[in-house]
Design an enzyme around this catalytic site. Structure first.
Site, PDB file in Angstrom:
ATOM      1  N   LEU A   1       9.711 -21.570  -3.905  1.00 37.09           N
ATOM      2  CA  LEU A   1       8.819 -20.561  -3.325  1.00 37.09           C
ATOM      3  C   LEU A   1       7.522 -20.539  -4.124  1.00 37.09           C
ATOM      4  O   LEU A   1       7.547 -20.582  -5.351  1.00 37.09           O
ATOM      5  CB  LEU A   1       9.517 -19.187  -3.387  1.00 37.09           C
ATOM      6  CG  LEU A   1       8.705 -17.941  -3.047  1.00 37.09           C
ATOM      7  CD1 LEU A   1       8.345 -17.911  -1.571  1.00 37.09           C
ATOM      8  CD2 LEU A   1       9.516 -16.682  -3.370  1.00 37.09           C
TER       9      LEU A   1
ATOM     10  N   ASP B   1       0.816  -1.215   0.000  1.00 36.94           N
ATOM     11  CA  ASP B   1       0.000   0.000   0.000  1.00 36.94           C
ATOM     12  C   ASP B   1       0.852   1.269   0.000  1.00 36.94           C
ATOM     13  O   ASP B   1       1.958   1.274   0.525  1.00 36.94           O
ATOM     14  CB  ASP B   1      -0.923  -0.030   1.237  1.00 36.94           C
ATOM     15  CG  ASP B   1      -2.079   0.944   1.113  1.00 36.94           C
ATOM     16  OD1 ASP B   1      -2.368   1.417  -0.006  1.00 36.94           O
ATOM     17  OD2 ASP B   1      -2.700   1.239   2.156  1.00 36.94           O
TER      18      ASP B   1
ATOM     19  N   HIS C   1       2.257   3.478  -9.045  1.00 33.53           N
ATOM     20  CA  HIS C   1       2.081   2.047  -9.365  1.00 33.53           C
ATOM     21  C   HIS C   1       3.267   1.539 -10.179  1.00 33.53           C
ATOM     22  O   HIS C   1       3.781   0.447  -9.933  1.00 33.53           O
ATOM     23  CB  HIS C   1       0.781   1.825 -10.145  1.00 33.53           C
ATOM     24  CG  HIS C   1      -0.450   2.203  -9.365  1.00 33.53           C
ATOM     25  ND1 HIS C   1      -0.597   1.888  -8.041  1.00 33.53           N
ATOM     26  CD2 HIS C   1      -1.586   2.866  -9.720  1.00 33.53           C
ATOM     27  CE1 HIS C   1      -1.773   2.338  -7.603  1.00 33.53           C
ATOM     28  NE2 HIS C   1      -2.380   2.948  -8.601  1.00 33.53           N
TER      29      HIS C   1
HETATM   30  C1  IPE Z   1      -5.586  -2.677  -0.114  1.00 35.41           C
HETATM   31  O1  IPE Z   1      -5.200  -1.371  -0.312  1.00 35.41           O
HETATM   32  C2  IPE Z   1      -5.582  -3.402  -1.426  1.00 35.41           C
HETATM   33  C3  IPE Z   1      -4.265  -3.626  -2.015  1.00 35.41           C
HETATM   34  C4  IPE Z   1      -3.114  -3.318  -1.488  1.00 35.41           C
HETATM   35  C5  IPE Z   1      -4.283  -4.281  -3.284  1.00 35.41           C
HETATM   36  P1  IPE Z   1      -6.258  -0.185  -0.460  1.00 35.41           P
HETATM   37  O2  IPE Z   1      -5.483   1.077  -0.582  1.00 35.41           O
HETATM   38  O3  IPE Z   1      -7.220  -0.488  -1.542  1.00 35.41           O
HETATM   39  O4  IPE Z   1      -7.033  -0.266   0.945  1.00 35.41           O
HETATM   40  P2  IPE Z   1      -7.857   0.822   1.728  1.00 35.41           P
HETATM   41  O5  IPE Z   1      -8.896   1.345   0.779  1.00 35.41           O
HETATM   42  O6  IPE Z   1      -6.911   1.901   2.130  1.00 35.41           O
HETATM   43  O7  IPE Z   1      -8.424   0.111   2.904  1.00 35.41           O
HETATM   44  C1  IPE Z   2      -1.538   0.296  -3.336  1.00 36.17           C
HETATM   45  O1  IPE Z   2      -1.358   1.660  -3.376  1.00 36.17           O
HETATM   46  C2  IPE Z   2      -1.833  -0.301  -4.702  1.00 36.17           C
HETATM   47  C3  IPE Z   2      -3.208  -0.760  -4.872  1.00 36.17           C
HETATM   48  C4  IPE Z   2      -4.148  -0.733  -3.977  1.00 36.17           C
HETATM   49  C5  IPE Z   2      -3.548  -1.304  -6.174  1.00 36.17           C
HETATM   50  P1  IPE Z   2      -2.580   2.657  -3.384  1.00 36.17           P
HETATM   51  O2  IPE Z   2      -2.954   2.928  -4.795  1.00 36.17           O
HETATM   52  O3  IPE Z   2      -3.675   2.203  -2.516  1.00 36.17           O
HETATM   53  O4  IPE Z   2      -1.904   3.967  -2.764  1.00 36.17           O
HETATM   54  P2  IPE Z   2      -2.513   4.961  -1.689  1.00 36.17           P
HETATM   55  O5  IPE Z   2      -2.988   4.137  -0.538  1.00 36.17           O
HETATM   56  O6  IPE Z   2      -3.629   5.690  -2.353  1.00 36.17           O
HETATM   57  O7  IPE Z   2      -1.361   5.847  -1.317  1.00 36.17           O
HETATM   58 MG    MG Z   3      -4.083   2.418  -0.551  1.00 38.28          MG
END
Ligand code: IPE
Ligand code: IPE
Ligand code: MG
Length: 251
Positions: free
Chosen positions: A132, A21, A38
């Site tokens: 793995l 995240d 990303h």
């Molecule tokens: C959780 O992250 C999903 C992934 C890392 C793929 P999100 O960014 O979507 O989660 P929330 O919305 O902060 O809970």
């Molecule tokens: C995690 O990073 C990737 C996915 C959930 C696909 P985010 O896109 O949720 O990044 P933040 O949380 O908005 O910083």
């Molecule tokens: Mg996120």
């Protein structure tokens, strides 16, 4: 001393799950659009896979896209899917070289055909690998997984393949997408958020949780090793007392 040298190789978690995240916030910090985050997250995925392999983790499960992430802006979803496909194709050789088996969990029905086709090829090419197991959670939601398990178990009961009395934790486990994997020992979440966001709810019943403020694109091998070291300093009691654990010498 190198962090990796401090790791006790006899107490490595078997199954590590990671909520990757913070890509969007990382990009924002640099004044860039979310998709830039990303793109830069791909390197952290590679680092994590290598670090897991280096310490002897047997199963690594990465949360790449949740069922709820389908609600993000269309353009972001599209970039994430394209990125996933291109990076997997790029990594396929490395996976084979490093004896890594790829599998996916989640609701495959929603995935673009091209993504599914590309994934299936890499899954096929790596299916006999043993060092793995890399599981990518894609279009994955734990509640959806549990609903799916309920449906499949119910069908078996209706068809008289299974009796209600036979339903136990093993039967439920065997109907989850993760049926081939052991329970999660360690779950890591980056970016400072302290929540599970619908990831492996059943499987983390006794997992140790590690939260770090590092944003995903900055996550490095050393961050992974730090998580393992913290795990090794915890006492997993599984409901027992500390004294019982000391005498049985369990981890
Ligand atoms: C959780 O992250 C999903 C992934 C890392 C793929 P999100 O960014 O979507 O989660 P929330 O919305 O902060 O809970
Ligand atoms: C995690 O990073 C990737 C996915 C959930 C696909 P985010 O896109 O949720 O990044 P933040 O949380 O908005 O910083
Ligand atoms: Mg996120």
């Amino acid at each position: 001393m190198d962090l990796i040298a401090q790791i006790d190789k006899t107490k490595v978690p078997h199954h590590v799950a990671v909520i990757m995240d913070g890509n969007g916030r990382w990009a924002k910090q640099q004044g860039k659009p979310r998709v830039y985050g990303h793109k830069n997250g791909v390197k952290a995925v590679r680092e994590t896979i290598n670090a897991a392999g280096n310490v002897g983790v047997k199963a690594l499960t990465l949360y790449a896209f949740s069922t709820e992430n389908w609600n993000r802006p269309k353009a972001e979803v599209k970039t994430l899917m394209t990125l996933l496909l291109s990076s997997l194709k790029n990594e396929a050789k490395e996976l084979i070289k490093n004896d890594i088996k790829l599998q996916i969990i989640g609701n495959q029905e929603n995935l673009p055909k091209s993504v599914l086709k590309g994934l299936k090829k890499v899954i096929e090419d790596t299916k006999n690998n043993k060092s793995l197991t890399l599981t990518i959670a894609l279009s994955y939601g734990s509640r959806e997984e549990i609903v799916n398990a309920f449906k499949n178990i119910s069908k078996k009961v209706v068809n008289k393949e299974l009796r209600v009395e036979e339903i136990d934790e093993n039967i439920i486990n065997n109907h989850l997408y993760t049926f081939t994997l052991p329970d999660v020992d360690l779950m890591i979440r980056t970016s400072g958020e302290k929540r599970i966001s619908n990831f492996l709810l059943w499987q983390i019943a006794y997992a140790e949780l590690h939260f770090t403020n590092v944003l995903w694109p900055d996550f490095s091998k050393n961050d992974f090793y730090n998580a393992i070291l913290e795990y090794q300093n915890r006492e997993r009691r599984f409901g027992k007392t500390s004294e019982q654990i000391e005498t049985t010498n369990e981890i």
